[in-house]
Design an enzyme around this catalytic site. Structure first.
Site, PDB file in Angstrom:
ATOM      1  N   GLY A   1       0.888  -1.444   0.174  1.00 43.26           N
ATOM      2  CA  GLY A   1       0.014   0.107   0.003  1.00 43.26           C
ATOM      3  C   GLY A   1       0.964   1.406   0.107  1.00 43.26           C
TER       4      GLY A   1
ATOM      5  N   CYS B   1      12.099  -1.861   3.245  1.00 40.77           N
ATOM      6  CA  CYS B   1      10.596  -1.619   2.095  1.00 40.77           C
ATOM      7  C   CYS B   1      10.078  -0.505   2.714  1.00 40.77           C
ATOM      8  CB  CYS B   1      10.212  -2.791   1.668  1.00 40.77           C
ATOM      9  SG  CYS B   1       9.255  -2.787   0.270  1.00 40.77           S
ATOM     10  N   LEU B   2       8.544  -1.056   3.052  1.00 44.45           N
ATOM     11  CA  LEU B   2       7.605  -0.114   3.661  1.00 44.45           C
ATOM     12  C   LEU B   2       8.206   0.387   4.897  1.00 44.45           C
ATOM     13  CD1 LEU B   2       4.764   1.277   3.585  1.00 44.45           C
ATOM     14  CD2 LEU B   2       3.948  -0.947   4.643  1.00 44.45           C
TER      15      LEU B   2
ATOM     16  N   GLN C   1       9.973   3.283   3.986  1.00 40.57           N
ATOM     17  CA  GLN C   1       9.450   4.641   3.713  1.00 40.57           C
ATOM     18  C   GLN C   1       8.696   5.256   4.847  1.00 40.57           C
ATOM     19  OE1 GLN C   1       6.889   2.600   0.717  1.00 40.57           O
ATOM     20  NE2 GLN C   1       8.245   2.138  -0.435  1.00 40.57           N
TER      21      GLN C   1
ATOM     22  N   ASN D   1      10.475  -5.010  -4.386  1.00 44.70           N
ATOM     23  CA  ASN D   1       8.866  -5.171  -4.653  1.00 44.70           C
ATOM     24  C   ASN D   1       8.278  -3.928  -4.069  1.00 44.70           C
ATOM     25  OD1 ASN D   1       6.136  -5.620  -4.789  1.00 44.70           O
ATOM     26  ND2 ASN D   1       6.313  -7.121  -3.068  1.00 44.70           N
TER      27      ASN D   1
ATOM     28  N   GLY E   1       5.947   0.053  -4.981  1.00 36.38           N
ATOM     29  CA  GLY E   1       5.402   0.811  -6.054  1.00 36.38           C
ATOM     30  C   GLY E   1       5.597   2.538  -5.530  1.00 36.38           C
ATOM     31  N   TYR E   2       6.278   2.555  -4.377  1.00 32.73           N
ATOM     32  CA  TYR E   2       6.439   3.970  -4.057  1.00 32.73           C
ATOM     33  C   TYR E   2       7.847   4.125  -3.532  1.00 32.73           C
ATOM     34  CZ  TYR E   2       1.229   4.509  -3.420  1.00 32.73           C
ATOM     35  OH  TYR E   2      -0.125   4.262  -3.621  1.00 32.73           O
TER      36      TYR E   2
ATOM     37  N   HIS F   1      15.199  -5.892  -0.485  1.00 34.41           N
ATOM     38  CA  HIS F   1      14.996  -6.860   0.474  1.00 34.41           C
ATOM     39  C   HIS F   1      16.475  -7.681   0.828  1.00 34.41           C
ATOM     40  CE1 HIS F   1      10.803  -6.677   0.809  1.00 34.41           C
ATOM     41  NE2 HIS F   1      10.716  -6.165  -0.414  1.00 34.41           N
TER      42      HIS F   1
ATOM     43  N   GLU G   1      16.841  -9.850   3.017  1.00 32.56           N
ATOM     44  CA  GLU G   1      16.366 -11.330   3.305  1.00 32.56           C
ATOM     45  C   GLU G   1      16.324 -12.121   2.190  1.00 32.56           C
ATOM     46  OE1 GLU G   1      12.638  -9.723   2.291  1.00 32.56           O
ATOM     47  OE2 GLU G   1      14.344  -8.770   3.198  1.00 32.56           O
TER      48      GLU G   1
END
Length: 364
Positions: free
Chosen positions: A224, A250-251, A254, A292, A294-295, A335, A337
């Protein structure tokens, strides 16, 4: 065999063969360039709300095993491939891809020109679509819902409901709080094999439930729009005041950027694959990474007195990681991992452990 279709928001229609679960599903249509790893893609919570197109032409050739799941279930809204292998050959295979998609109620589509679809998404950007089996054609209301679709409440949907403890492999050296924004199992494995007892905590866990009770904090990947998570960002602002060692992926990267008042932006078609080159500015070294998302974090929005950009994507120059000034806090967009290199960036977990050791005065 039944036919299946993908209808994009701009009216483009792809016709192919139905695989997996029969039905209809709306999602954001994206593509992944990995030559392998479809099982990990299907079970990665970061794909929540998305119809995933695999660009590699043959998918399912090694089947599905019971060891390589990245979470408890599949989260994709649909799955698209050029050709699905019906008779996989691998000693670890337990079920076929088709059987798995049926069990997970994932609507699949094979036999379309995935190159044409990918070129369209690269040229025009990711767009909404509805994937459906023959007999489940969308009506006008469904098409309207598809065009208006937005991935919402993603983290709230995929996070755990209560704490889950994973013991260290061998002697417990450190206790880690791993915030579950859509965590992948391999993050826990990497920490556990380094002597960490890992407690996976729900995404909305308060800072006071973590500070002083753990030696370090991991912020996981997830799906998201990061800017949607206002409550989580507020919690991270408070958590940063503690000076606990923090590692965001990742997220998590962000969200931590938003917590220092940086900005994020949506990419045209995102980064999804296992061959993205990332440069470590300090070491003047390039790594091949799995990604992976999208932002991305807007580099110019990062206050240089708080943090600095440490890693950049060599394809498009986007931010791939931050290092905080004077704090044991760092993040990466990719990532570590995952093993595309195969172990190029796993050293980042060692760096996290080193930060914990330093924060404890060198204690082992």
């Amino acid at each position: 065999m039944k036919k299946a279709y993908l209808l994009l928001a701009d009216g483009t229609l792809f016709e192919g063969t139905a695989v997996g679960y029969e039905g209809q599903s709306i999602g954001e249509v994206v593509f992944n360039t990995g030559m392998a790893g479809y099982q990990e893609v299907l079970t990665d919570p970061s794909y929540y709300g998305q119809v995933v197109t695999m660009t590699y032409p043959l998918i399912g050739n090694y089947g599905i095993n019971f060891d390589d799941y990245e979470s408890r279930k599949s989260w994709v809204s649909g799955f698209i491939m050029r050709e699905m292998c019906e008779y996989p050959s691998n000693w670890r295979c337990k079920v076929t891809l088709d059987e798995y998609l049926k069990a997970q109620k994932v609507v699949g589509l094979a036999g379309i020109d995935t190159r044409r679809l990918t070129r369209k998404l690269r040229g025009e950007g990711v767009m909404n679509g509805v994937i459906y089996t023959e007999g489940f054609e969308p009506d006008e209301q469904t098409i309207a819902e598809m065009k208006a679709y937005v991935v919402k409440d993603a983290v709230k949907t995929v996070t755990c409901d209560e704490n889950i403890v994973y013991p260290a492999d061998g002697e417990t050296k450190y206790r880690i709080a791993l915030f579950d924004y859509g965590v992948k199992y391999n993050i826990e494995r990497e920490l556990c094999k380094r002597g960490c007892e890992v407690t996976v905590v729900p995404a909305y866990t308060k800072p006071e439930d973590v500070v002083g009770k753990y030696d370090g904090v991991m912020l996981s990947n997830g799906p998201g729009d990061p800017a949607e998570n206002v409550e989580i960002v507020a919690n991270l602002k408070e958590l940063l005041k503690s000076d606990m060692p923090i590692f965001g992926i990742c997220l998590g990267h962000q969200l931590l950027a938003l917590a220092i008042d940086a900005k994020t932006t949506k990419l045209k078609y995102g980064h999804r694959g296992v061959n993205h080159p990332v440069k470590d500015i300090d070491a003047d070294r390039t790594y091949i990474t799995s990604q992976n998302h999208g932002y991305a974090v807007v580099g110019e929005s990062v206050d240089p007195q708080i943090a600095r950009v440490r890693y950049v994507n060599l394809n498009d120059g986007t931010v791939e990681g931050l290092e905080h000034i004077g704090r044991p806090v760092f993040t990466v967009q990719y990532h570590p991992e995952v093993c595309p290199g195969p172990m190029d960036t796993s050293y980042l977990f060692d760096k996290f452990i080193e930060n914990i050791e330093k924060s404890k005065g060198g204690a082992q």
